[in-house]
Design a protein around this motif. Structure first.
Motif, PDB file in Angstrom:
ATOM      1  N   PRO A  34       0.612  -1.020   0.028  1.00  0.00           N
ATOM      2  CA  PRO A  34      -0.012   0.363  -0.239  1.00  0.00           C
ATOM      3  C   PRO A  34       0.837   1.184   0.074  1.00  0.00           C
ATOM      4  CG  PRO A  34      -0.492  -1.767   1.736  1.00  0.00           C
ATOM      5  CD  PRO A  34       0.734  -1.799   1.325  1.00  0.00           C
ATOM      6  N   GLN A  35       0.689   2.232  -0.904  1.00  0.00           N
ATOM      7  CA  GLN A  35       1.360   3.541  -0.933  1.00  0.00           C
ATOM      8  C   GLN A  35       1.332   4.383   0.520  1.00  0.00           C
ATOM      9  OE1 GLN A  35       2.813   4.956  -4.059  1.00  0.00           O
ATOM     10  NE2 GLN A  35       2.745   2.739  -4.357  1.00  0.00           N
ATOM     11  N   GLU A  36       0.155   3.932   1.351  1.00  0.00           N
ATOM     12  CA  GLU A  36       0.479   4.699   2.375  1.00  0.00           C
ATOM     13  C   GLU A  36       1.110   4.557   3.581  1.00  0.00           C
ATOM     14  OE1 GLU A  36      -2.996   5.714   5.987  1.00  0.00           O
ATOM     15  OE2 GLU A  36      -3.291   3.826   4.711  1.00  0.00           O
ATOM     16  N   LEU A  37       1.689   2.820   3.518  1.00  0.00           N
ATOM     17  CA  LEU A  37       2.270   1.803   3.931  1.00  0.00           C
ATOM     18  C   LEU A  37       3.905   2.359   3.910  1.00  0.00           C
ATOM     19  CD1 LEU A  37       3.573  -0.303   5.966  1.00  0.00           C
ATOM     20  CD2 LEU A  37       3.553  -1.466   3.703  1.00  0.00           C
ATOM     21  N   PHE A  39       4.390   5.587   2.212  1.00  0.00           N
ATOM     22  CA  PHE A  39       4.741   6.653   2.973  1.00  0.00           C
ATOM     23  C   PHE A  39       5.566   6.906   4.054  1.00  0.00           C
ATOM     24  CE2 PHE A  39       3.331  10.448   4.135  1.00  0.00           C
ATOM     25  CZ  PHE A  39       3.724  11.681   2.882  1.00  0.00           C
ATOM     26  N   ASN A  40       4.711   5.925   5.011  1.00  0.00           N
ATOM     27  CA  ASN A  40       4.659   6.329   6.506  1.00  0.00           C
ATOM     28  C   ASN A  40       6.317   5.733   6.868  1.00  0.00           C
ATOM     29  OD1 ASN A  40       2.293   7.701   6.962  1.00  0.00           O
ATOM     30  ND2 ASN A  40       1.278   5.326   7.793  1.00  0.00           N
ATOM     31  N   LYS A  41       6.508   4.577   6.285  1.00  0.00           N
ATOM     32  CA  LYS A  41       8.447   4.207   6.211  1.00  0.00           C
ATOM     33  C   LYS A  41       8.616   4.769   6.421  1.00  0.00           C
ATOM     34  CE  LYS A  41       6.740  -0.404   7.404  1.00  0.00           C
ATOM     35  NZ  LYS A  41       6.422  -0.976   8.876  1.00  0.00           N
TER      36      LYS A  41
END
Length: 201
Positions: A34-37, A39-41
């Motif tokens: 997931p793109q959100e994952l 980005f957060n990483k």
């Protein structure tokens, strides 16, 4: 020329190398994440591997424990390297645990091994090149990714050879390291990444 070589040492400072390695992985891995994952990483990693060490450096400089971000004096190296080991352990448990993205987990295990080795050598008054340790470490990681996923990264490999040579030239020209310190730094970067490849599968 002197400005150019100093710029190379700054642009490819060891602090930036882990983030570059992770960005490369996310851009080349065929795994759907997931793109959100992602980005957060990347945000968490930027804070821990770049922002936090810079803040620690300024604190150490204020306390008279460090003079340059390049840690030219071997006496300055022990404490920053020990702190970096602590940061890497946090990354291994909180950002890239071994049950999530196994390749990146062991990428940072290898970085921790390299950092511990540099720390031990600093205690023994030997100043291995952290620049060469970092660049050869991620270069090896890139090669391992290409082999695992059977992807063509010939352009990246050629660019990495140029960058590695430029960094070595920069460190020698600036009289920051001897040839031996550069060579030892290369081995410290390469060997742990090769060792951990056995745990990827």
């Amino acid at each position: 020329m002197n400005f150019l070589l100093k710029s190379i040492s700054f642009i490819f400072h060891p602090l930036f190398m882990p983030l570059i390695g992770v960005v490369f992985y996310f851009s080349k891995s065929p795994r759907h994440l997931p793109q959100e994952l992602i980005f957060n990483k990347l945000i968490a990693l930027s804070i821990l591997t770049i922002a936090l060490p810079i803040l620690v450096f300024f604190l150490l400089k204020t306390l008279g424990k460090a003079q340059s971000i390049y840690l030219k004096d071997v006496k300055e190296r022990s404490l920053p390297l020990a702190i970096n080991c602590g940061i890497l352990i946090i990354i291994l448990f909180r950002i890239f645990p071994n049950h999530q993205i196994i390749e990146l987990h062991f990428f940072f295990v290898a970085i921790l091994m390299s950092t511990i080795t540099c720390f031990i050598l600093a205690l023994l008054k030997f100043r291995a090149s952290l620049h060469m340790t970092a660049i050869t470490g991620i270069f090896t990681f890139f090669l391992m990714i290409a082999i695992e996923y059977s992807i063509n990264i010939n352009g990246t490999i050629a660019l990495m050879f140029i960058i590695t040579g430029a960094i070595a030239t920069s460190r020698i020209h600036l009289k920051a390291h001897s040839n031996l310190e550069l060579i030892v730094g290369c081995f410290i970067g390469i060997i742990p990444q090769i060792i951990v490849i056995n745990y990827w599968f």
